[in-house]
Design an enzyme around this catalytic site. Structure first.
Site, PDB file in Angstrom:
ATOM      1  N   MET A  34       1.154  -1.468   0.382  1.00 56.11           N
ATOM      2  CA  MET A  34       0.196   0.190  -0.104  1.00 56.11           C
ATOM      3  C   MET A  34       0.355   1.647  -0.252  1.00 56.11           C
ATOM      4  O   MET A  34       0.592   2.156   0.297  1.00 56.11           O
ATOM      5  CB  MET A  34      -1.240   0.264   1.510  1.00 56.11           C
ATOM      6  N   HIS A  41       9.915  -2.905   3.396  1.00 55.94           N
ATOM      7  CA  HIS A  41       9.462  -3.310   2.520  1.00 55.94           C
ATOM      8  C   HIS A  41      10.651  -3.094   1.465  1.00 55.94           C
ATOM      9  O   HIS A  41      11.024  -4.672   0.771  1.00 55.94           O
ATOM     10  CB  HIS A  41       8.280  -1.985   1.644  1.00 55.94           C
ATOM     11  N   GLN A  65      -9.913  -2.780   3.049  1.00 56.28           N
ATOM     12  CA  GLN A  65      -8.974  -2.602   3.602  1.00 56.28           C
ATOM     13  C   GLN A  65      -9.443  -1.385   4.929  1.00 56.28           C
ATOM     14  O   GLN A  65      -9.062  -1.899   5.962  1.00 56.28           O
ATOM     15  CB  GLN A  65      -7.901  -2.836   3.815  1.00 56.28           C
ATOM     16  N   VAL A 186      11.705  -7.412   9.633  1.00 57.15           N
ATOM     17  CA  VAL A 186      12.121  -6.158   9.666  1.00 57.15           C
ATOM     18  C   VAL A 186      12.613  -5.502  10.787  1.00 57.15           C
ATOM     19  O   VAL A 186      11.427  -4.769  10.798  1.00 57.15           O
ATOM     20  CB  VAL A 186      12.807  -5.442   8.529  1.00 57.15           C
TER      21      VAL A 186
END
EC number: 6.3.2.1
Length: 280
Positions: A34, A41, A65, A186
């Site tokens: 998104m 990412h 969503q 991460v």
């Protein structure tokens, strides 16, 4: 450095993928996002690029969503910055459609439902969220399908553990010719799981948010019980716990902490809702 081709329509993306497959691409990696891309990412995009002949990243803030009162309008958007970040890791195609391109008739009449596994935990707090996520990814699988000459692989982060499970189940239940590949969480140097919503946190709130990782790690090490872990989070200033549970990673059923189980936590830090998880 040549940047990725940015496709804004379904027809354009299909044409680009078809042309690359014709020229010999045999694996297509798809990473749905998104936008508002961060280092987490980037790590997934790097995997997508490294493991495939063709790397495709979608950037689409999916209205399905978001529930009433959630942050669809204010959700961070920076397509130019996202494309620049993706260029750094060598992504080939960026799919950045409008809402009208993805849902030309408005809210789709036919959608994917997530069942019981999508109505608990995150689904209990955000009703319909996973139905929206599955519906848009279902469309992306169809749009990005490279045909019989190539294989489609889809990449998802392990931070959204419930979403990952549901994507795996959708592929299995619908017999999609898609391989789901999971990428580990991460974290910042301090341990906070990277999220687009972290930018809403003040420096002080970010410090308080570290209690999520701290308690997960202590539970995994056997230093805390679930009850004491919940109490530790409740005691942290500006943090309001939604849930802290351990589940069977295969079906998300509640189980006692033990080897192979998955600990899931969700909490509001100030006005920002964060999630995290850790395998025991």
């Amino acid at each position: 450095m040549t940047g990725p081709v940015v496709c804004t329509t379904v027809a354009q993306l299909r044409e680009e993928i078809g042309a690359r497959v014709t020229r010999g691409a045999r694996t297509v990696g798809l990473f749905p996002t998104m936008g508002a891309l961060h280092d987490g990412h980037a790590r997934i995009a790097q995997r997508t690029r490294a493991e495939n002949d063709l790397a495709v990243v979608s950037v689409f803030v999916n209205p399905l969503q978001f529930g009433p009162g959630e942050d669809f309008e204010s959700y961070p958007r920076d397509l130019d910055g996202d494309v620049a970040r993706l260029a750094e890791v060598g992504v080939d195609l960026v799919f950045a459609p409008s809402v009208e391109q993805m849902y030309p008739d408005g809210t789709p009449v036919v959608s994917v439902t997530s069942g019981r596994a999508g109505s608990i935990l995150e689904g209990a707090t955000r009703p319909g969220h996973f139905d929206g996520a599955l519906t848009v990814v279902n469309k992306l699988f169809t749009i990005a399908a490279p045909g019989p000459a190539a294989e489609l692989r889809a990449y998802f982060g392990e931070k959204d553990a419930q979403q990952l499970l549901l994507m795996q189940r959708m592929v299995r239940d619908f017999d999609y010719p898609v391989e789901i590949r999971a990428v580990p969480i991460v974290r910042s140097e301090q341990g906070l799981a990277l999220s687009s919503r972290n930018q809403y946190l003040s420096a002080e709130q970010a410090d308080h948010a570290l209690v999520l990782h701290r308690t997960l790690r202590a539970l995994a090490a056997g230093e805390l019980t679930l009850e004491r872990a919940r109490s530790a989070i409740d005691a942290e200033p500006e943090v309001r716990l939604d849930y802290f549970v351990t589940v069977d990673p295969g079906d998300l059923s509640l189980v006692e902490p033990g080897p192979g189980t998955l600990a899931l936590v969700a909490a509001w830090v100030g006005p920002t809702r964060l999630i995290d998880n850790m395998r025991i």
